[in-house]
Motif scaffolding. Structure first.
Motif, PDB file in Angstrom:
ATOM      1  N   TYR A  32       0.780  -1.276  -0.141  1.00 21.12           N
ATOM      2  CA  TYR A  32       0.010  -0.048  -0.056  1.00 21.12           C
ATOM      3  C   TYR A  32       0.936   1.053  -0.009  1.00 21.12           C
ATOM      4  N   PHE A  34       1.517   5.465   0.223  1.00 21.03           N
ATOM      5  CA  PHE A  34       0.757   6.862   0.774  1.00 21.03           C
ATOM      6  C   PHE A  34       1.638   7.949   0.573  1.00 21.03           C
ATOM      7  N   LYS A  49      -3.449   7.955  -0.914  1.00 21.32           N
ATOM      8  CA  LYS A  49      -3.352   6.779  -0.730  1.00 21.32           C
ATOM      9  C   LYS A  49      -3.618   5.719  -1.646  1.00 21.32           C
ATOM     10  N   GLU A  95       3.723  -2.948   3.829  1.00 24.93           N
ATOM     11  CA  GLU A  95       3.772  -4.290   2.932  1.00 24.93           C
ATOM     12  C   GLU A  95       2.469  -4.916   3.226  1.00 24.93           C
ATOM     13  N   VAL A  96       1.874  -5.689   2.344  1.00 27.30           N
ATOM     14  CA  VAL A  96       0.390  -6.158   2.427  1.00 27.30           C
ATOM     15  C   VAL A  96       0.785  -7.876   2.244  1.00 27.30           C
ATOM     16  N   PRO A  97       0.393  -8.658   3.115  1.00 25.74           N
ATOM     17  CA  PRO A  97      -0.004  -8.345   4.406  1.00 25.74           C
ATOM     18  C   PRO A  97       1.224  -8.061   5.471  1.00 25.74           C
ATOM     19  N   GLY A  98       1.459  -7.272   6.088  1.00 26.10           N
ATOM     20  CA  GLY A  98       2.634  -7.061   6.933  1.00 26.10           C
ATOM     21  C   GLY A  98       2.423  -7.388   8.416  1.00 26.10           C
ATOM     22  N   THR A  99       3.280  -7.226   9.141  1.00 30.02           N
ATOM     23  CA  THR A  99       3.140  -7.408  10.808  1.00 30.02           C
ATOM     24  C   THR A  99       3.293  -6.123  11.236  1.00 30.02           C
ATOM     25  N   GLY A 100       2.289  -5.740  12.011  1.00 31.23           N
ATOM     26  CA  GLY A 100       2.458  -4.563  12.712  1.00 31.23           C
ATOM     27  C   GLY A 100       1.949  -3.287  11.727  1.00 31.23           C
ATOM     28  N   ASN A 101       1.612  -3.464  10.746  1.00 37.07           N
ATOM     29  CA  ASN A 101       1.307  -2.452   9.893  1.00 37.07           C
ATOM     30  C   ASN A 101       2.275  -1.206   9.551  1.00 37.07           C
ATOM     31  N   GLN A 102       3.635  -1.470   9.812  1.00 33.61           N
ATOM     32  CA  GLN A 102       4.618  -0.244   9.924  1.00 33.61           C
ATOM     33  C   GLN A 102       4.664   0.412   8.590  1.00 33.61           C
ATOM     34  N   PHE A 103       4.903   1.472   8.520  1.00 31.19           N
ATOM     35  CA  PHE A 103       5.212   2.298   7.530  1.00 31.19           C
ATOM     36  C   PHE A 103       6.623   2.480   7.315  1.00 31.19           C
ATOM     37  N   PHE A 105       9.196   5.023   5.320  1.00 35.66           N
ATOM     38  CA  PHE A 105       9.173   6.282   4.916  1.00 35.66           C
ATOM     39  C   PHE A 105      10.255   6.650   4.066  1.00 35.66           C
TER      40      PHE A 105
END
Lengths: 115, 115
Positions: A32, A34, A49, A95-103, A105
Motif C-alpha cells: 500500500y 501513501f 493513498k 507491505e501487505v500483508p505485513g506484521t504490525g502495519n509499519q510504514f 518512509f
C-alpha cells in the motif's frame, strides 16, 4: 524491509507551474502506498493513498499520484502549484500483508513554491 | 474531524532522565504506533501496538523504550534513561481495522530535546 527512495531532496517551482515529486520503493511483494505532507512545525497529514483499484489516485489540495507496479513507483503530481503547497512531502509504503502495519518512509522532498 | 492528539508539544529533559510522551488516538481505532524523526532525517518506525500488546518493533525500540495503554484513551511512550541521541520529534499514529489498519493518522508530534 522496504527501502523507499525520494530522489529529489529539494524541488523549487514557480507558482502555477506543474510539479512532480518522485517516489520509488524496493518491494517485490504487495504494497500500500501513501503520500503525506508536513507543513512547518506541524505533524504529518495524509495527502492520498493507494490501496487497490485504479492506479491513478486523487488526494486533497489537487494532488494526484500514479502507482506503477512494473517500475515500483508512486510519483506525486500537481498541475498547478500554489504558495501554500510549500511543505515537506513524504512517501510511505506498507507491505501487505505485513506484521504490525509499519510504514517505511522516504527521506522527504522539500517543495518550495516561488512567487 | 477526529484527530490524534499528543502532549506535550515540546519536552526538554536532561540526559539520564525518564520521559513519558502521551498520545490520545482516534477513539474507534485499534492500532497504535510510535514513530520518530530526527531533525533533517526521515520518519522512522518504532513500535506498533494492538490488543494490548506490541505487534512489531524496530531495532531502535530497545529496552530503554516501553509503551502502554493505561486506560481506554491514552497511549504512552516511555524512555527510561534518555540519551542525547533520543532528541527527535516523536509522532503517535493510530489506525482502524481491516484495510483501514493501513491508513494511519498522525498526531502533531512531541519534540523531545535531551540536554
Amino acid at each position: 524491509a522496504q527501502s523507499v527512495t525520494q530522489l529529489d531532496s529539494q524541488v523549487p517551482v514557480f507558482e502555477e507551474a506543474p510539479v512532480e515529486l518522485r517516489c520509488n520503493y524496493s518491494s517485490s511483494v504487495s504494497v500500500y502506498l501513501f503520500w503525506y505532507v508536513q507543513y512547518p512545525n506541524q505533524g504529518l497529514q495524509l495527502l492520498l493513498k493507494y490501496l487497490s483499484g485504479s492506479t491513478l489516485v486523487k488526494g486533497i489540495n489537487g494532488f494526484e499520484a500514479e502507482f506503477n507496479k512494473s517500475q515500483t513507483s508512486f510519483h506525486l503530481r500537481k498541475p498547478s502549484v500554489h504558495i501554500s503547497d510549500t511543505a515537506e512531502y513524504f512517501c510511505a509504503v506498507s507491505e501487505v500483508p505485513g506484521t504490525g502495519n509499519q510504514f517505511y518512509f522516504g527521506t522527504g522532498t522539500s517543495l518550495t513554491v516561488i512567487p | 474531524e477526529p484527530e490524534v492528539t499528543q502532549t506535550p508539544s515540546h519536552q526538554v529533559t536532561q540526559m539520564g532522565q525518564e520521559v513519558i510522551l502521551r498520545c490520545v488516538p482516534i477513539s474507534n481505532h485499534l492500532y497504535f504506533y510510535w514513530y520518530r524523526q530526527i531533525l533533517g532525517q526521515k520518519v522512522e518506525f518504532l513500535v506498533s501496538f494492538y490488543n494490548n500488546e506490541i505487534s512489531e518493533k524496530s531495532e531502535i525500540f530497545d529496552d530503554q523504550f516501553s509503551v502502554e495503554r493505561p486506560d481506554g484513551s491514552n497511549f504512552t511512550l516511555k524512555i527510561r534513561s534518555t540519551k542525547l541521541e533520543d532528541s527527535a520529534m516523536y509522532f503517535c499514529a493510530s489506525s482502524g481495522t481491516g484495510t483501514a489498519a493501513y491508513e494511519q493518522y498522525f498526531g502533531p508530534g512531541t519534540r523531545l530535546t535531551v540536554t
